[in-house]
Design an enzyme around this catalytic site. Structure first.
Site, mmCIF file in Angstrom:
data_model
loop_
_atom_site.group_PDB
_atom_site.id
_atom_site.type_symbol
_atom_site.label_atom_id
_atom_site.label_comp_id
_atom_site.label_asym_id
_atom_site.label_seq_id
_atom_site.Cartn_x
_atom_site.Cartn_y
_atom_site.Cartn_z
ATOM 1 N N ASP A 33 33.559 -16.028 6.755
ATOM 2 C CA ASP A 33 34.799 -16.768 6.497
ATOM 3 C C ASP A 33 34.662 -18.249 6.790
ATOM 4 O O ASP A 33 35.524 -19.036 6.392
ATOM 5 C CB ASP A 33 35.940 -16.190 7.334
ATOM 6 C CG ASP A 33 36.437 -14.856 6.800
ATOM 7 O OD1 ASP A 33 35.935 -14.423 5.745
ATOM 8 O OD2 ASP A 33 37.320 -14.250 7.432
ATOM 9 N N ASP B 87 49.344 -28.716 23.505
ATOM 10 C CA ASP B 87 47.996 -29.243 23.272
ATOM 11 C C ASP B 87 47.885 -29.931 21.918
ATOM 12 O O ASP B 87 47.166 -30.919 21.773
ATOM 13 C CB ASP B 87 46.980 -28.107 23.353
ATOM 14 C CG ASP B 87 46.771 -27.615 24.779
ATOM 15 O OD1 ASP B 87 47.336 -28.229 25.710
ATOM 16 O OD2 ASP B 87 46.055 -26.615 24.965
ATOM 17 N N GLY B 88 48.600 -29.416 20.915
ATOM 18 C CA GLY B 88 48.567 -30.041 19.599
ATOM 19 C C GLY B 88 49.088 -31.464 19.611
ATOM 20 O O GLY B 88 48.640 -32.310 18.825
ATOM 21 N N THR C 148 37.833 -23.508 24.480
ATOM 22 C CA THR C 148 38.902 -22.571 24.863
ATOM 23 C C THR C 148 39.956 -22.438 23.768
ATOM 24 O O THR C 148 41.014 -21.859 24.005
ATOM 25 C CB THR C 148 39.577 -23.034 26.169
ATOM 26 O OG1 THR C 148 40.002 -24.394 26.041
ATOM 27 C CG2 THR C 148 38.625 -22.919 27.346
ATOM 28 N N ALA C 149 39.675 -22.976 22.580
ATOM 29 C CA ALA C 149 40.633 -22.917 21.473
ATOM 30 C C ALA C 149 40.157 -21.918 20.421
ATOM 31 O O ALA C 149 39.861 -20.775 20.728
ATOM 32 C CB ALA C 149 40.830 -24.317 20.897
ATOM 33 N N TYR C 150 40.070 -22.338 19.165
ATOM 34 C CA TYR C 150 39.729 -21.441 18.058
ATOM 35 C C TYR C 150 38.378 -20.764 18.281
ATOM 36 O O TYR C 150 38.192 -19.579 18.008
ATOM 37 C CB TYR C 150 39.735 -22.244 16.756
ATOM 38 C CG TYR C 150 39.660 -21.441 15.479
ATOM 39 C CD1 TYR C 150 39.883 -20.070 15.448
ATOM 40 C CD2 TYR C 150 39.369 -22.084 14.275
ATOM 41 C CE1 TYR C 150 39.822 -19.351 14.261
ATOM 42 C CE2 TYR C 150 39.315 -21.377 13.081
ATOM 43 C CZ TYR C 150 39.536 -20.012 13.079
ATOM 44 O OH TYR C 150 39.475 -19.297 11.916
ATOM 45 N N SER C 151 37.412 -21.500 18.790
ATOM 46 C CA SER C 151 36.079 -20.954 19.020
ATOM 47 C C SER C 151 36.128 -19.750 19.953
ATOM 48 O O SER C 151 35.450 -18.735 19.727
ATOM 49 C CB SER C 151 35.159 -22.033 19.611
ATOM 50 O OG SER C 151 33.897 -21.509 19.944
#
Length: 293
Positions: free
Chosen positions: A177, A74-75, A188-191
């Site tokens: 933070d 994905d990156g 569907t990633a960091y969140s």
């Protein structure tokens, strides 16, 4: 068909799959464009032809390419956003990584996927993008994100305070933070790992997700994607981090950031045997019970 191939240097274990990609493209008589970084990896490897055009930037492919094919995870797809920009070139990814929400083609299905691509057996899945602006300018012409934009404290520094405004009206002060502003694609990633909801594409909204908030009654919220978000940061340290997908900059405390929907979108190619629901089920292993193994 004219196909641009984008990827970064890999370990040697994926060479057979990269070679298979190029063999299939040649078999279908496509005109191949190869990113310079990928070309530097394959140029000295046996079995690769140099009969392709090199590209490195937006100007090299706009109006010249029909499809962007990415090799990686994905990156790697996130890395194409600054190259494709507003050209409308659709993207499909072959997954050499792990999860692969965006790069959804399994490396064992390369031949079938390229056959379907050449024969136009696919649909386009339009995804909104985020744009961040600041004074002074931070990301310049690389200020577009497909997944998320994040404001985050540095390393083991004390928590930061992020004052958030929605269409210039005060929303909340987030102590913790940091904060994530996510598109539906990035939900569907960091969140997600910070407790945010899964949001379907074309839902017409953003997710604001606090990172380790000091006040436990602060929760992720969903806002319409036609709103403008403004953030002012307070910190006891001299600086903090701002990320635009995989690009990260260190910022001093005097900056103000404005985040809103970009003026164009990204087209993901979804093969006819795929759907967003099937991707969710497969990648998140819904319906599987570890007690059965």
């Amino acid at each position: 068909m004219k196909i641009a191939v984008y990827g970064k240097p890999f370990n040697q274990s994926v060479l057979p799959f990269i070679r298979q990609v190029f063999d299939c493209l040649i078999l279908h008589q496509t005109e191949i464009f190869v990113h310079t970084e990928l070309n530097s990896f394959i140029c000295n490897q046996p079995g690769f032809s140099d009969n392709h055009v090199l590209f490195n930037s937006y100007e090299d492919i706009k109006g010249r390419v029909d499809v962007m094919l990415t090799l990686g995870g994905d990156g790697t797809i996130l890395g194409t956003v600054d190259i494709i920009r507003d050209s409308g070139i659709p993207v499909i990814g072959i997954n050499f990584g792990r999860l692969g929400f965006l790069a959804s083609v399994n490396k064992n299905d390369i031949t079938a996927a390229i056959h379907a691509l050449i024969n136009k057996q696919f649909t386009l899945d339009s995804r909104i993008l985020l744009q961040i602006e600041s004074a002074p300018v931070v990301f310049r012409n690389q200020n577009i994100a497909l997944n998320d934009i994040t404001i985050h404290k540095r390393d083991n520094a004390a928590m930061i305070t992020v004052h958030a405004f929605l269409n210039d009206e005060f929303l909340n002060s987030y102590w913790g933070d940091g904060i994530i502003v996510s598109t539906p694609t990035g939900s569907t990633a960091y969140s997600l790992s910070c407790g945010g909801p899964i949001v379907f594409p074309q839902s017409g909204n953003f997710v604001i997700t606090p990172i380790s908030p000091h006040n436990l009654n602060v929760r992720p919220i969903i806002v319409s994607d036609d709103r403008k978000l403004t953030f002012k940061v307070e910190t006891r340290n001299t600086n903090y981090l701002v990320s635009c997908d995989s690009k990260t900059e260190t910022i001093d405390s005097s900056s103000v950031f404005t985040i809103q929907k970009a003026g164009y979108h990204l087209n993901l190619i979804r093969l006819n045997n795929e759907s967003y629901l099937s991707t969710l089920r497969n990648k998140l292993m819904w319906g599987l019970d570890a007690r059965n193994y």
